[in-house]
Design an enzyme around this catalytic site. Sequence first.
Site, PDB file in Angstrom:
ATOM      1  N   GLU A   1       0.799  -1.225   0.000  1.00 36.58           N
ATOM      2  CA  GLU A   1       0.000   0.000   0.000  1.00 36.58           C
ATOM      3  C   GLU A   1       0.834   1.280   0.000  1.00 36.58           C
ATOM      4  O   GLU A   1       0.525   2.222   0.718  1.00 36.58           O
ATOM      5  CB  GLU A   1      -0.926   0.023   1.229  1.00 36.58           C
ATOM      6  CG  GLU A   1      -1.881  -1.149   1.246  1.00 36.58           C
ATOM      7  CD  GLU A   1      -2.690  -1.247   2.536  1.00 36.58           C
ATOM      8  OE1 GLU A   1      -3.865  -1.588   2.460  1.00 36.58           O
ATOM      9  OE2 GLU A   1      -2.133  -0.995   3.624  1.00 36.58           O
TER      10      GLU A   1
HETATM   11  C1  TNX Z   1      -4.247  -3.879   4.821  1.00 38.48           C
HETATM   12  S1  TNX Z   1      -2.823  -6.250   4.140  1.00 38.48           S
HETATM   13  C2  TNX Z   1      -2.973  -3.732   5.341  1.00 38.48           C
HETATM   14  C3  TNX Z   1      -2.820  -3.317   6.740  1.00 38.48           C
HETATM   15  C4  TNX Z   1      -4.142  -3.155   7.432  1.00 38.48           C
HETATM   16  C5  TNX Z   1      -5.074  -4.237   6.982  1.00 38.48           C
HETATM   17  C6  TNX Z   1      -6.375  -4.259   7.712  1.00 38.48           C
HETATM   18  C7  TNX Z   1      -1.634  -5.316   4.214  1.00 38.48           C
HETATM   19  C8  TNX Z   1      -0.378  -5.821   3.725  1.00 38.48           C
HETATM   20  N1  TNX Z   1      -1.817  -4.067   4.694  1.00 38.48           N
HETATM   21  O1  TNX Z   1      -2.076  -2.140   6.820  1.00 38.48           O
HETATM   22  O2  TNX Z   1      -3.927  -3.223   8.790  1.00 38.48           O
HETATM   23  O3  TNX Z   1      -5.312  -4.076   5.616  1.00 38.48           O
HETATM   24  O4  TNX Z   1      -7.104  -5.403   7.397  1.00 38.48           O
END
Ligand code: TNX
Length: 509
Positions: free
Chosen positions: A313
Amino acid sequence: MVFPDPSHAPLPLVPTPASAQRGEGRLPLTSMTRIVGEATDAPVLIDAVAGRCGIRPEITSDQPQPGDIALRIDAGVAETGGYTLSVADGVEIVGADDAGLFYGIHTLLQLLGEGEEGWGWQRAEISDAPRFSYRGVMLDVVRRFYPVSEVKTVIDRAAALKFNHLHLHLTDDQGWRLQIDSWPLLTEKASTTSAGGDAGGFYTKDDYREIVAHAASRHITIVPEIDLPGHTHAIGVAYPDLVEDPVISDALAQSQAELGQDLPVAGVPFTGWGVGHSSVRIRQERTYDFVRDVLTELSELTPGPYLHIGGDESHGTSAEDFAYFVARVSAMVQELGKTPIAWHEAGAVKDIAAGTIGQFWGSLKPTDAHAAEAAHFVERGGALILSPSDAAYLDMKYDADFPLGLAWAGLVDLRRAYDWDAAEVIDVPTEAIAGVEAPLWAETVRDLSDAEQLMYPRIAAIAEQAWTSPETPERTWESFRARLGALAPLWQADGIRFHPTAEIDWSTR
Ligand code: TNX
């Protein structure tokens, strides 16, 4: 399906072994029962037995007598991490190695029960070995900080389900949780809060060593993650010149407004849930001095082979900058003698260090882009860890009314966590799948009880996914339902506050 005749019920074992035959009745466990042989992991057995029924078997160097528990190691008996277990006139566990013997002990503990004649071990003949070498659980110790004692509890319980890796998500926008001597402001300034504004905390180096040592005593490898280059707002609370200003997208503004949470402000601790707004500065050398120092101290503290560098992300970083950063930092990890792991987005980077392991968190039916990113790790000689968010994420709600958890990946009831096959998600050779991991993100977790309700029972489904091959006859949802229901008294005795989902007929004795 009901099993009216208990002699036809599957043995109450989770994860179910590669092969298991039920024997006749129970072998009594009494105050005369002794432990003979390879006793390194005997304390785990003794403490568990004492906790359940007040009997503390003695360790002896005598020859085994009927009723005793004989423990041995013989590499020829099973594949790595495997074991054989026989409960007949006595108990004999033969591990292929130390870990195998340890897993045999945990299988034996699931065979312990109380009947009219007192405590005893269900007679059985078992031969077992793991499907995958990487069987992981992840704790997000940023959004909610877990004191060392709670991490140890999680370790003990994960080991009992034959997990062998604990991934610690140590840094994120909301905080920095590990002491780094060369950059002391990280913990001094950026560790005091967590998501929702609750108190934070951090692990000193001694705390971390204590966790690593405790995990090792349970045959668990710690996989530390420093999430980069995004999820890095907290770094800027300590060292503002290392990060870019927060990127406030429309989507972020909207989600923060809906949640009633503040937007991220540069240099101020962030306590909301929003993601994708932060980035370290990619085009300045000081950033790499910082990353190198952090990863060097971390690799010195970490005996295990992996350093996880995040990569998820990073919406606050351009694709070009992301590629430059990931290629450089994955290579840096290798120079430190470790194997990098990264979330699957990093697979978009053509020149990611060869051999990097990807952690897939897309859905069971991945988009083409996610599938290609995941496959790229394998094309570069690496491997994959599967954490499909709509099956393996322990922080998704079980159902729409469940008070804890999120729902962005969908609702994940127990059957959904159980009914999938790690080999069928991404089109790569099965040998390229290192294993499976169940992450517990902690935005909605306030205490260990919340964590337990989200983890249990779904963590047992993921344990079976990771340990047991799909060809195993008992690896079916109906069998799992029966076996899991029968484990409830054991979980209750261990004080696990599991979610008593109506999908299971929970046994009360
Ligand atoms: C996505 S999955 C994220 C996290 C959040 C999560 C909540 C991923 C690699 N990153 O930063 O905590 O969703 O479900």
